[in-house]
Design a protein around this motif. Structure first.
Motif, short mmCIF file in Angstrom:
data_model
loop_
_atom_site.label_atom_id
_atom_site.label_comp_id
_atom_site.label_asym_id
_atom_site.label_seq_id
_atom_site.Cartn_x
_atom_site.Cartn_y
_atom_site.Cartn_z
N PHE A 121 35.17 28.74 45.58
CA PHE A 121 35.16 29.97 44.79
C PHE A 121 34.46 29.76 43.45
CE2 PHE A 121 36.70 32.72 41.49
CZ PHE A 121 36.39 33.94 42.04
N GLY A 160 31.49 31.73 44.18
CA GLY A 160 32.07 33.05 44.03
C GLY A 160 32.54 33.63 45.36
N VAL A 211 35.35 34.14 48.10
CA VAL A 211 36.72 33.96 48.53
C VAL A 211 36.64 33.77 50.02
CG1 VAL A 211 38.97 34.99 48.79
CG2 VAL A 211 37.62 35.43 46.79
N LEU A 269 37.77 33.71 53.32
CA LEU A 269 38.89 34.08 54.19
C LEU A 269 38.86 33.31 55.50
CD1 LEU A 269 39.15 37.91 53.61
CD2 LEU A 269 40.65 36.15 52.79
N LYS A 306 29.96 40.64 45.56
CA LYS A 306 30.83 39.56 46.04
C LYS A 306 31.68 39.99 47.23
CE LYS A 306 30.48 36.42 42.54
NZ LYS A 306 29.01 36.32 42.62
N VAL A 307 32.01 41.28 47.26
CA VAL A 307 32.87 41.78 48.33
C VAL A 307 32.24 41.55 49.71
CG1 VAL A 307 33.86 43.87 49.31
CG2 VAL A 307 34.02 43.45 46.87
N VAL A 361 33.23 38.29 51.10
CA VAL A 361 34.62 38.27 51.54
C VAL A 361 34.72 38.94 52.91
CG1 VAL A 361 36.97 38.82 50.92
CG2 VAL A 361 35.30 38.49 49.14
N PHE A 416 46.09 30.91 48.93
CA PHE A 416 45.59 31.94 48.01
C PHE A 416 46.50 32.06 46.81
CE2 PHE A 416 42.94 34.82 50.95
CZ PHE A 416 41.87 34.00 50.71
N ILE A 417 47.80 32.11 47.11
CA ILE A 417 48.77 32.25 46.02
C ILE A 417 48.62 31.06 45.07
CG2 ILE A 417 51.23 32.30 45.50
CD1 ILE A 417 51.60 33.92 48.05
N ILE A 440 45.91 29.34 44.40
CA ILE A 440 44.77 29.38 43.47
C ILE A 440 44.82 30.58 42.54
CG2 ILE A 440 43.34 27.96 45.01
CD1 ILE A 440 41.59 30.31 45.47
N VAL A 441 45.55 31.63 42.94
CA VAL A 441 45.76 32.72 42.00
C VAL A 441 46.63 32.22 40.84
CG1 VAL A 441 46.89 34.95 41.65
CG2 VAL A 441 45.43 34.61 43.63
N MET A 485 41.42 30.35 39.43
CA MET A 485 40.40 30.13 40.44
C MET A 485 39.27 29.28 39.91
SD MET A 485 40.47 33.67 42.47
CE MET A 485 40.84 34.73 41.12
N VAL A 531 38.81 46.94 46.43
CA VAL A 531 38.79 46.57 47.84
C VAL A 531 40.14 46.00 48.23
CG1 VAL A 531 37.63 45.26 49.61
CG2 VAL A 531 36.36 46.13 47.65
N PHE A 591 42.64 44.43 50.74
CA PHE A 591 42.68 43.70 52.00
C PHE A 591 44.05 43.77 52.64
CE2 PHE A 591 38.93 41.14 53.19
CZ PHE A 591 38.06 41.66 52.26
N VAL A 609 38.16 39.68 42.83
CA VAL A 609 38.63 38.81 43.89
C VAL A 609 40.15 38.63 43.85
CG1 VAL A 609 38.48 36.47 44.69
CG2 VAL A 609 36.44 37.65 43.95
N ILE A 633 41.78 41.40 45.63
CA ILE A 633 41.72 41.21 47.08
C ILE A 633 42.85 40.30 47.55
CG2 ILE A 633 40.37 40.07 48.90
CD1 ILE A 633 37.86 41.08 47.48
N MET A 634 43.02 39.18 46.85
CA MET A 634 44.03 38.22 47.26
C MET A 634 45.43 38.77 47.12
SD MET A 634 42.74 34.71 45.75
CE MET A 634 41.29 33.92 46.36
N PHE A 642 47.58 41.30 59.19
CA PHE A 642 46.29 40.91 58.64
C PHE A 642 45.17 41.52 59.48
CE2 PHE A 642 43.19 37.20 58.33
CZ PHE A 642 42.89 37.39 57.00
N ARG A 694 24.51 47.68 55.88
CA ARG A 694 25.50 47.82 54.83
C ARG A 694 25.85 49.27 54.51
NH1 ARG A 694 29.25 47.72 52.48
NH2 ARG A 694 30.10 46.24 50.98
#
Lengths: 287, 306
Positions: A29, A33, A35, A37, A91-92, A95, A226-227, A229-230, A234, B48, B50, B102, B105-106, B231, B289
């Motif tokens: 990340f 940049g 994430v 998944l 960036k999205v 992801v 994820f939790i 690195i949140v 990050m 966004v 998720f 980001v 998102i998380m 998910f 896109r």
């Protein structure tokens, strides 16, 4: 052994397993940049390949060494063929791309190995329990603690003390300047992505005897990573380390002492930390 | 004009298509509402999510449980479902809107996963992974939604209502503020907008519509399981939006329909449905896109010019 001490060690084990995953996730990340998944998928793929290697060679150690290789190759291919074309976009998009890939990996794994839960057996030399602090503790778990700490130390040395690490740090701080002074940034990105994936694949093998090997384990480990690195911030290796131990220990103690509420414990921890420090413990405000 | 033709076709559909086609489009209408609700966040507010399946699933469970445990009339159940999802969105959103990009998102992903594990683990209430089934479908003036044709029209009504409401929201001052948020949050803040509150409003509205879709889904299947919160389900919603065209409202609805038709087609030919979904996802992001809606629009405009 005192329940407290044994839970502390179990928490350490889980935390260090999370670190193997979260460190790669965080560095990827920070540098790209992205994430990722699909990072949980790399973990899962490593675990399944490890399973096959063990059934062919009968040796856990071969699995540990060999399984990360195809995972790294797959990751390098993904970076070169797909991700690379998206760096300049929102960036999205990246992801979403890795999200799509995680579906493909799940299908691939179910196709190759089925939907059953497998158990990877721990290496024969580490099957016994060691007398430790007046109690018995499985050797394999102690080995994970040693292994995890060693990886953390090596990663830290690599990032902070070597030339490659300096390049990675330069890339994280300012990609364009890094390119301007002649660093081969595309190669750096591919290498980082593939190494992070290899680490995740290796984590899959190491965790196999403890968490089991099944389709769906990807999401199971990805969310806590994820939790982590949140919470940790990050892009920060230190954050990934501290966050992993925090979550690993909090989760294990939660499950032991308040099984009803344990599910919420790590989320509560995350919420509290995010409210106090929106960029995580060691994260920097986005530039 | 196009929409009028579409509407006529939609009215005639159950009489043209037979029971299989009717069921398929009923499901498409339900998912279209959910996809549009996600587009309100993703396309118009730049958030966004998720974990959108969370609100869809909460709505579905709220409908099922309000009928089974509280003995509530299913029509009231729909209302309860919408309110519960909105409340869930308020609580989750309260934390999520504090972060952006980001981390957002998380966080949305993590909260959705929390609700998913709650649904799996609280067997006493949710029935665990077996889910809950066999609850009453609503009935009004002797017309029961057990009849697939009435179910279809109920969903069509729900869809048209949602589309109309969402359009009103998007074209309102609030909607314009959301677009401003997506384009330049710093400027919106400098103009004196309370951006966190705006985001939270969008999040709650979006969650309420998703909950509405979830309630319809529970009625349609007369069954609900944790899969609705998973998910993968969140991913399907995202794919519908991306496939149809982000930020076009009607696009995601079209995306939902294409997605379901494709699912029917592909899953009758191969077991590797999930891989196909993933590959379509990857291709959409890489090469396509602007989605089906954007493609059609470009194509029509080019046609008009020549």
């Amino acid at each position: 052994m005192d329940l407290f001490v044994s839970q502390l060690l179990n928490g350490l084990v889980y935390g260090l397993l999370l670190f193997l995953l979260a460190s790669g996730l965080s560095l990827i990340f920070g540098l790209m940049g992205v994430v990722n998944l699909a990072h949980g998928s790399f973990f899962m793929l490593g675990a399944f390949i490890g399973l096959s290697v063990v059934s062919y060679t009968g040796s856990f150690w071969w699995a540990l060494v060999l399984a990360p290789i195809p995972v790294a190759i797959a990751a390098a291919a993904i970076e070169i063929l797909l991700l690379r074309h998206l760096y300049k976009r929102d960036k999205v998009d990246m992801v979403l791309l890795t999200f799509g890939l995680s579906f493909v990996f799940t299908d691939l794994v179910e196709w190759g190995w089925g939907k059953d839960t497998f158990s990877l057996s721990e290496p024969a030399s580490l099957e016994e329990s060691l007398e430790f602090l007046g109690g018995y503790f499985p050797q394999y778990r102690l080995a994970i603690v040693v292994f995890g700490l060693a990886v953390a130390l090596l990663l830290w040395l690599l990032i902070e003390k070597t030339r490659i690490g300096a390049m990675v740090r330069a890339g994280i701080d300012d990609t364009r300047t890094a390119m301007g002074i002649g660093l081969n940034v595309p190669l750096l990105l591919t290498t980082t992505f593939a190494s992070g994936a290899a680490l995740a694949g290796m984590a899959g093998v190491v965790a196999g005897p403890i968490l089991g090997v099944y389709s769906g384990v990807d999401v199971e480990v990805l969310i806590p990573a994820f939790i982590v690195i949140v919470i940790g911030g990050m892009g920060s290796l230190k954050g990934a380390f501290v966050g992993s131990l925090l979550i690993g220990i909090a989760d294990t103690f939660g499950k032991a002492y308040m099984p009803e509420a344990s599910m919420f414990l790590i989320y509560a921890a995350m919420i509290v930390i995010l409210l106090a420090r929106p960029h995580g413990l060691f994260g920097q405000a986005a530039s | 004009m196009g929409e009028f033709v579409f509407f006529l076709l939609a009215l005639a559909w159950p009489f043209l298509a037979g029971s299989y086609g009717t069921g398929l489009i009923t499901e498409a209408l339900i998912f279209a509402i959910a996809a549009m609700s996600l587009d309100l966040l993703m396309g118009y507010s730049g958030l966004v999510s998720f974990g959108h399946a969370a609100f869809f699933g909460v709505g579905a469970y709220a409908l099922a449980l309000s009928g089974m445990k509280l003995g509530l009339n299913p029509w009231l159940g729909i209302l309860v479902a919408v309110m519960t999802s909105a409340l869930a969105a308020l609580i989750i959103g309260y934390f999520c809107v504090r972060v952006s990009g980001v981390a957002f998102i998380m966080l949305t992903l993590a909260f959705a996963q929390l609700l998913y594990s709650a649904a799996v683990k609280w067997r006493g209430i949710t029935g665990g992974s077996d889910g809950i089934g066999g609850f009453d479908r609503p009935q009004i003036a002797g017309l029961s939604l057990n009849d697939p044709i009435y179910m279809y029209f109920a969903c069509l009504l729900g869809f048209v209502l949602s589309l109309w409401l969402l359009r009103r929201i998007i074209n309102s001052q609030f909607g314009h503020a959301l677009v401003g948020l997506r384009e330049n949050e710093t400027r919106m803040r400098a103009l004196g907008f309370s951006t966190d509150r705006l985001k939270l409003c969008a999040f709650v509205l979006s969650g309420a519509f998703a909950g509405f879709a979830g309630a319809l889904y529970a009625i349609y299947n007369s069954f609900i399981s944790p899969d609705a919160l998973s998910f993968a389900q969140s991913g399907m919603f995202l794919l519908m939006v991306v496939l149809g065209g982000v930020g076009s409202l009607l696009g995601p609805a079209i995306g939902a329909a294409i997605f379901l038709l494709m699912k029917q087609f592909v899953s009758s030919h191969t077991e590797h449905w999930l891989a196909i979904v993933g590959i379509i996802f990857v291709c959409c992001v890489m090469f396509f896109r602007s989605g089906v809606y954007g493609f059609l629009k470009q194509w029509l405009e080019r046609g008009a010019r020549t």
